[in-house]
Design a protein around this motif. Structure first.
Motif, PDB file in Angstrom:
ATOM      1  N   VAL A 287      -7.829 120.868 -91.007  1.00  0.00           N
ATOM      2  CA  VAL A 287      -8.108 122.177 -91.580  1.00  0.00           C
ATOM      3  C   VAL A 287      -8.951 121.961 -92.823  1.00  0.00           C
ATOM      4  O   VAL A 287      -8.503 121.348 -93.791  1.00  0.00           O
ATOM      5  CB  VAL A 287      -6.814 122.941 -91.932  1.00  0.00           C
ATOM      6  CG1 VAL A 287      -7.161 124.263 -92.610  1.00  0.00           C
ATOM      7  CG2 VAL A 287      -5.984 123.187 -90.684  1.00  0.00           C
ATOM      8  N   TRP A 288     -10.198 122.434 -92.766  1.00  0.00           N
ATOM      9  CA  TRP A 288     -11.086 122.366 -93.924  1.00  0.00           C
ATOM     10  C   TRP A 288     -11.054 123.697 -94.651  1.00  0.00           C
ATOM     11  O   TRP A 288     -10.824 124.751 -94.037  1.00  0.00           O
ATOM     12  CB  TRP A 288     -12.507 122.013 -93.484  1.00  0.00           C
ATOM     13  CG  TRP A 288     -12.593 120.627 -92.919  1.00  0.00           C
ATOM     14  CD1 TRP A 288     -11.744 119.588 -93.169  1.00  0.00           C
ATOM     15  CD2 TRP A 288     -13.555 120.126 -91.996  1.00  0.00           C
ATOM     16  NE1 TRP A 288     -12.119 118.476 -92.473  1.00  0.00           N
ATOM     17  CE2 TRP A 288     -13.229 118.765 -91.748  1.00  0.00           C
ATOM     18  CE3 TRP A 288     -14.665 120.672 -91.370  1.00  0.00           C
ATOM     19  CZ2 TRP A 288     -13.979 117.973 -90.892  1.00  0.00           C
ATOM     20  CZ3 TRP A 288     -15.412 119.883 -90.526  1.00  0.00           C
ATOM     21  CH2 TRP A 288     -15.074 118.544 -90.290  1.00  0.00           C
ATOM     22  N   ARG A 289     -11.281 123.666 -95.932  1.00  0.00           N
ATOM     23  CA  ARG A 289     -11.098 124.857 -96.770  1.00  0.00           C
ATOM     24  C   ARG A 289     -12.425 125.268 -97.397  1.00  0.00           C
ATOM     25  O   ARG A 289     -13.074 124.484 -98.093  1.00  0.00           O
ATOM     26  CB  ARG A 289     -10.051 124.565 -97.850  1.00  0.00           C
ATOM     27  CG  ARG A 289      -9.535 125.801 -98.566  1.00  0.00           C
ATOM     28  CD  ARG A 289      -8.096 125.588 -99.004  1.00  0.00           C
ATOM     29  NE  ARG A 289      -7.204 125.570 -97.846  1.00  0.00           N
ATOM     30  CZ  ARG A 289      -5.970 125.061 -97.860  1.00  0.00           C
ATOM     31  NH1 ARG A 289      -5.492 124.539 -98.972  1.00  0.00           N
ATOM     32  NH2 ARG A 289      -5.225 125.077 -96.779  1.00  0.00           N
ATOM     33  N   LEU A 290     -12.817 126.492 -97.113  1.00  0.00           N
ATOM     34  CA  LEU A 290     -14.054 127.061 -97.625  1.00  0.00           C
ATOM     35  C   LEU A 290     -13.745 127.927 -98.842  1.00  0.00           C
ATOM     36  O   LEU A 290     -12.917 128.830 -98.777  1.00  0.00           O
ATOM     37  CB  LEU A 290     -14.712 127.910 -96.530  1.00  0.00           C
ATOM     38  CG  LEU A 290     -15.992 128.657 -96.893  1.00  0.00           C
ATOM     39  CD1 LEU A 290     -17.121 127.671 -97.153  1.00  0.00           C
ATOM     40  CD2 LEU A 290     -16.372 129.625 -95.771  1.00  0.00           C
ATOM     41  N   TYR A 291     -14.421 127.625 -99.955  1.00  0.00           N
ATOM     42  CA  TYR A 291     -14.281 128.407-101.182  1.00  0.00           C
ATOM     43  C   TYR A 291     -15.604 129.125-101.447  1.00  0.00           C
ATOM     44  O   TYR A 291     -16.660 128.484-101.527  1.00  0.00           O
ATOM     45  CB  TYR A 291     -13.976 127.505-102.382  1.00  0.00           C
ATOM     46  CG  TYR A 291     -12.585 126.930-102.418  1.00  0.00           C
ATOM     47  CD1 TYR A 291     -11.615 127.447-103.289  1.00  0.00           C
ATOM     48  CD2 TYR A 291     -12.226 125.858-101.610  1.00  0.00           C
ATOM     49  CE1 TYR A 291     -10.334 126.910-103.328  1.00  0.00           C
ATOM     50  CE2 TYR A 291     -10.953 125.321-101.647  1.00  0.00           C
ATOM     51  CZ  TYR A 291     -10.017 125.849-102.513  1.00  0.00           C
ATOM     52  OH  TYR A 291      -8.749 125.317-102.550  1.00  0.00           O
ATOM     53  N   VAL A 292     -15.539 130.437-101.576  1.00  0.00           N
ATOM     54  CA  VAL A 292     -16.689 131.233-101.989  1.00  0.00           C
ATOM     55  C   VAL A 292     -16.331 131.856-103.334  1.00  0.00           C
ATOM     56  O   VAL A 292     -15.350 132.599-103.438  1.00  0.00           O
ATOM     57  CB  VAL A 292     -17.031 132.320-100.957  1.00  0.00           C
ATOM     58  CG1 VAL A 292     -18.229 133.128-101.423  1.00  0.00           C
ATOM     59  CG2 VAL A 292     -17.299 131.698 -99.589  1.00  0.00           C
ATOM     60  N   LEU A 293     -17.111 131.531-104.363  1.00  0.00           N
ATOM     61  CA  LEU A 293     -16.799 131.991-105.716  1.00  0.00           C
ATOM     62  C   LEU A 293     -17.832 133.021-106.149  1.00  0.00           C
ATOM     63  O   LEU A 293     -18.941 132.667-106.565  1.00  0.00           O
ATOM     64  CB  LEU A 293     -16.785 130.816-106.696  1.00  0.00           C
ATOM     65  CG  LEU A 293     -16.354 131.151-108.125  1.00  0.00           C
ATOM     66  CD1 LEU A 293     -14.901 131.645-108.143  1.00  0.00           C
ATOM     67  CD2 LEU A 293     -16.512 129.948-109.029  1.00  0.00           C
TER      68      LEU A 293
END
Length: 313
Positions: A287-293
């Motif tokens: 499970v990879w985690r995408l962060y959009v800030l």
């Protein structure tokens, strides 16, 4: 306000679009492996020429690909036979070798733990230096191969194997190949039986940084910077690893670029986390985690040290 609500809705919509675009691009990597795996499961031997003729038309469709290779399963007693056959096929200096710092098979064990998984075919030609390498000798990889075989599914490599050979932003995935079709049902065949049928692993390595860059450009992320993290495979195995990061595309025609004020893993998973839009991407057993800030939600300059009072509102 209505403006902030609209900005939040746009940010959420772009985060969802980017998640879906990344997921689709990752799935395309598995399609390449499945397309090339058919002949490897059949009775006819796959030669260097036939593998190249099958792979070459597909490679232009994967501009982020670093390598695709066939790691054949071979018992230790048959290593001399393989070496002689490969030398006869034109690889005059072919020799099975362990990775630097890696270990060979467990000679006291049985089954997969006692076998080697040796690269005998590789494309493009720039990857020919990988031929002869026992993939199971790479640190941490034998356990990944065993799990992939037992579950009959794609598996992403743990850590950064072949980083020196393939690049720091490379991600590697394995597809198990069996002598006959194995039902994708963990309850139907137990691990020893399934893995007795295993003939090797087809694997590919691709540039995750370029994959994220292409996805950001396709979606047109304008709301803020984007980060892709790989959480540890299991609890207690350390901090997440930064896979890639891309800056927002602020105006039409702007070229992709890294974040102007990049954040660290510690910042993303710490004080910044409540301000980020986070989406998980499940792929190849990880499970990879995408962060959009979103820029509008960014409460500080990344160049400034984080302090609790800066986060108060």
């Amino acid at each position: 306000s209505a403006t902030s609500q609209a900005e939040h809705a746009l940010a959420d919509r772009q985060a969802i679009q980017l998640h879906d675009e990344l997921k689709a691009r990752l799935e395309r990597q598995s399609m390449l492996l499945r397309a090339l795996s058919g002949p490897l499961a059949g009775p006819a031997p796959v030669t260097d020429a036939s593998f190249a003729s099958a792979a070459e038309p597909l490679l232009p469709l994967y501009p982020n690909l670093r390598a695709v290779a066939w790691a054949r399963r071979i018992s230790e007693r048959n290593v001399p036979l393989l070496e002689r056959a490969m030398r006869s096929a034109g690889y005059s200096s072919f020799a099975v070798r362990n990775a630097d710092g890696g270990r060979g098979p467990n000679y006291g064990a049985a089954g997969m733990s006692a076998d080697r998984f040796v690269n005998v075919l590789a494309e493009p030609r720039s990857a020919v230096g990988l031929i002869g390498l026992d993939m199971a000798s790479l640190p941490g990889q034998r356990d990944v191969l065993v799990r992939s075989c037992a579950a009959n599914r794609l598996a992403a490599a743990e850590g950064q194997p072949l980083r020196a050979e393939l690049g720091a932003s490379s991600v590697l995935i394995y597809l198990p190949v069996y002598t006959r079709e194995v039902e994708d049902d963990p309850g139907r065949l137990v691990e020893p039986i399934v893995c007795d049928l295993l003939t090797g692993f087809l694997w590919t390595s691709f540039d995750i940084g370029q994959l994220l860059r292409d996805a950001v450009r396709r979606v047109g992320i304008s709301i803020g910077d984007v980060y892709l993290l790989e959480p540890p495979a299991r609890p207690g195995m350390g901090a997440p690893r930064m896979l890639a990061a891309e800056g927002a595309i602020g105006r039409p025609g702007e070229l992709p670029h890294p974040p102007v004020d990049p954040l660290t893993v510690e910042q993303l998973t710490g004080d910044v986390a409540p301000h980020a839009i986070v989406r998980d991407i499940a792929f190849a057993g990880r499970v990879w985690r995408l962060y959009v800030l979103p820029d509008a939600a960014r409460p500080f300059s990344a160049a400034m040290p984080l302090r609790p009072w800066m986060m108060s509102s």
